[in-house]
Design a protein around this motif. Structure first.
Motif, PDB file in Angstrom:
ATOM      1  N   LEU A  22       0.830  -1.201   0.000  1.00  0.00           N
ATOM      2  CA  LEU A  22       0.000   0.000   0.000  1.00  0.00           C
ATOM      3  C   LEU A  22       0.868   1.256   0.000  1.00  0.00           C
ATOM      4  O   LEU A  22       0.581   2.225  -0.713  1.00  0.00           O
ATOM      5  CB  LEU A  22      -0.921   0.002   1.221  1.00  0.00           C
ATOM      6  CG  LEU A  22      -2.081  -1.011   1.211  1.00  0.00           C
ATOM      7  CD1 LEU A  22      -2.749  -1.051   2.577  1.00  0.00           C
ATOM      8  CD2 LEU A  22      -3.102  -0.641   0.135  1.00  0.00           C
ATOM      9  N   ALA A  23       1.921   1.229   0.777  1.00  0.00           N
ATOM     10  CA  ALA A  23       2.815   2.389   0.825  1.00  0.00           C
ATOM     11  C   ALA A  23       3.535   2.591  -0.496  1.00  0.00           C
ATOM     12  O   ALA A  23       3.704   3.729  -0.965  1.00  0.00           O
ATOM     13  CB  ALA A  23       3.826   2.216   1.955  1.00  0.00           C
ATOM     14  N   ALA A  24       3.962   1.511  -1.122  1.00  0.00           N
ATOM     15  CA  ALA A  24       4.707   1.610  -2.375  1.00  0.00           C
ATOM     16  C   ALA A  24       3.832   2.087  -3.526  1.00  0.00           C
ATOM     17  O   ALA A  24       4.341   2.647  -4.506  1.00  0.00           O
ATOM     18  CB  ALA A  24       5.327   0.257  -2.716  1.00  0.00           C
ATOM     19  N   ALA A  25       2.511   1.901  -3.394  1.00  0.00           N
ATOM     20  CA  ALA A  25       1.611   2.183  -4.517  1.00  0.00           C
ATOM     21  C   ALA A  25       1.202   3.646  -4.647  1.00  0.00           C
ATOM     22  O   ALA A  25       0.652   4.046  -5.674  1.00  0.00           O
ATOM     23  CB  ALA A  25       0.359   1.316  -4.384  1.00  0.00           C
ATOM     24  N   GLY A  26       1.436   4.483  -3.607  1.00  0.00           N
ATOM     25  CA  GLY A  26       0.968   5.863  -3.703  1.00  0.00           C
ATOM     26  C   GLY A  26       1.559   6.726  -2.600  1.00  0.00           C
ATOM     27  O   GLY A  26       2.748   6.647  -2.293  1.00  0.00           O
ATOM     28  N   GLU A  27       0.678   7.536  -1.967  1.00  0.00           N
ATOM     29  CA  GLU A  27       1.160   8.478  -0.950  1.00  0.00           C
ATOM     30  C   GLU A  27       0.822   8.041   0.475  1.00  0.00           C
ATOM     31  O   GLU A  27       1.020   8.801   1.426  1.00  0.00           O
ATOM     32  CB  GLU A  27       0.585   9.870  -1.219  1.00  0.00           C
ATOM     33  CG  GLU A  27       1.112  10.501  -2.509  1.00  0.00           C
ATOM     34  CD  GLU A  27       0.727  11.961  -2.641  1.00  0.00           C
ATOM     35  OE1 GLU A  27      -0.090  12.430  -1.824  1.00  0.00           O
ATOM     36  OE2 GLU A  27       1.259  12.632  -3.542  1.00  0.00           O
ATOM     37  N   ALA A  28       0.325   6.833   0.632  1.00  0.00           N
ATOM     38  CA  ALA A  28       0.015   6.344   1.978  1.00  0.00           C
ATOM     39  C   ALA A  28       1.317   6.093   2.747  1.00  0.00           C
ATOM     40  O   ALA A  28       2.364   5.823   2.163  1.00  0.00           O
ATOM     41  CB  ALA A  28      -0.806   5.061   1.906  1.00  0.00           C
ATOM     42  N   ILE A  29       1.224   6.205   4.076  1.00  0.00           N
ATOM     43  CA  ILE A  29       2.391   6.048   4.935  1.00  0.00           C
ATOM     44  C   ILE A  29       2.149   4.896   5.906  1.00  0.00           C
ATOM     45  O   ILE A  29       1.134   4.863   6.612  1.00  0.00           O
ATOM     46  CB  ILE A  29       2.676   7.334   5.736  1.00  0.00           C
ATOM     47  CG1 ILE A  29       2.914   8.512   4.787  1.00  0.00           C
ATOM     48  CG2 ILE A  29       3.877   7.142   6.661  1.00  0.00           C
ATOM     49  CD1 ILE A  29       3.102   9.840   5.497  1.00  0.00           C
ATOM     50  N   ALA A  30       3.093   3.966   5.945  1.00  0.00           N
ATOM     51  CA  ALA A  30       3.065   2.881   6.929  1.00  0.00           C
ATOM     52  C   ALA A  30       4.105   3.176   8.000  1.00  0.00           C
ATOM     53  O   ALA A  30       5.014   3.987   7.792  1.00  0.00           O
ATOM     54  CB  ALA A  30       3.345   1.545   6.254  1.00  0.00           C
ATOM     55  N   PHE A  31       3.988   2.530   9.129  1.00  0.00           N
ATOM     56  CA  PHE A  31       4.939   2.728  10.228  1.00  0.00           C
ATOM     57  C   PHE A  31       5.515   1.369  10.624  1.00  0.00           C
ATOM     58  O   PHE A  31       4.848   0.556  11.253  1.00  0.00           O
ATOM     59  CB  PHE A  31       4.251   3.423  11.408  1.00  0.00           C
ATOM     60  CG  PHE A  31       3.720   4.781  11.043  1.00  0.00           C
ATOM     61  CD1 PHE A  31       4.560   5.891  11.051  1.00  0.00           C
ATOM     62  CD2 PHE A  31       2.399   4.941  10.657  1.00  0.00           C
ATOM     63  CE1 PHE A  31       4.078   7.140  10.684  1.00  0.00           C
ATOM     64  CE2 PHE A  31       1.911   6.184  10.292  1.00  0.00           C
ATOM     65  CZ  PHE A  31       2.751   7.293  10.305  1.00  0.00           C
TER      66      PHE A  31
END
Length: 303
Positions: free
Chosen positions: A231-240
């Motif tokens: 999900l993080a790699a696909a757009g502007e979402a941020i994972a922790f």
């Protein structure tokens, strides 16, 4: 055969103080030993031994040469030992219990490197929860366990441990990727990916935002580290996540890790453990060393 026999002659003469005793020890005629020492003394232009009425004693030049001889012989013995060890390479199976993110990054990298050197060893990787890792190693279902926040147990021996603070995991093209570290408040302006409540890191992440006075509504919840990364790699979402969760992705350039600047996440302890008694065999110990080497390369990347 690799080294001249004269090295052994010098060592034995110095050790026993006598050419005759050295000859008896080596099953060589004393005259042959004496001839080789005389030839070497002629070559060096210095006497190597004092010929005394009751034996032989190294001269200062002899002491210098003797130190070299003994270092050479020791290194040769060590080389022979290593060569013989190659004839008894480890085999069998090593089972490691770990978490999904670590399985696809740290453990997979270590496994590929290890297999190149020890192809006779089979590696089984089992993705489990924290408590399942503890149980699998304690019950001898796994040789090694690698996981975050694994509870301490008298049945387990700690091989390696580090506090691996969480940080922001983003796509390389993310607007925040230009920053070396990111304020937590700036993360709140983008879609957030939270671990769901079944994972320990959910509390770490949620508590950090709450303590900073930031009310956020994550766009995504999941109990899958792999899903968070995709999900993080696909757009502007941020994972922790920790650096160790996405080491392979960082190496491949598909994800970037940025520390959070103004608000430290609480402890997120990564541990490599094994059984305390009746521990793993030689193959598992070698694989543990490979895992530690991989962990250290992520913790302390070359400049």
């Amino acid at each position: 055969m690799l080294h001249s026999r004269v090295l052994h002659y010098i060592d034995e003469v110095a050790r026993y103080g006598s050419i005759r005793a050295a000859g008896a020890r080596l099953h060589v005629a004393p005259s042959a030993i004496n001839r080789q020492i005389l030839l070497l003394e002629e070559e060096l232009g210095e006497p190597l031994f004092e010929r005394l009425p009751r034996g032989m004693r190294p001269t200062p030049a002899g002491e210098v040469l003797l130190a070299h001889v003994r270092r050479t012989l020791q290194e040769y013995r060590e080389a022979v030992t290593e060569i013989r060890d190659l004839q008894s390479l480890p085999s069998g199976e090593v089972v490691i219990a770990t978490m999904t993110g670590l399985a696809s990054s740290i453990v997979s990298t270590a496994t590929v490197n290890f297999h190149a050197r020890h192809p006779e060893v089979r590696i089984s990787i089992r993705a489990l929860s924290t408590h399942e890792i503890l149980r699998a190693v304690a019950d001898s279902e796994a040789d090694l366990g690698l996981g975050f926040n694994v509870p301490s147990s008298p049945q387990l021996e700690l091989c390696w441990q580090m506090d691996t603070r969480l940080g922001a995991v983003i796509a390389p093209a993310h607007p925040l990727a230009r920053l070396e570290s990111i304020p937590l408040a700036q993360c709140a302006a983008y879609p957030l990916i939270f671990a769901d409540r079944s994972m320990v890191i959910h509390g770490i992440i949620a508590d950090t935002f709450a303590e900073a006075g930031l009310k956020v509504e994550p766009a995504f919840h999941t109990n899958s580290i792999e899903t968070m990364k995709r999900l993080a790699a696909a757009g502007e979402a941020i994972a922790f996540l920790s650096r160790f969760d996405m080491a392979e992705d960082h190496h491949n350039g598909t994800l970037a890790f940025r520390p959070v600047r103004d608000r430290a996440f609480s402890n997120n302890i990564l541990s490599l453990v094994r059984r305390e008694k009746h521990g793993p065999g030689p193959a598992a110990l070698l694989f543990a060393e490979e895992i530690i080497q991989t962990l250290e390369s992520v913790a302390h990347p070359p400049l």
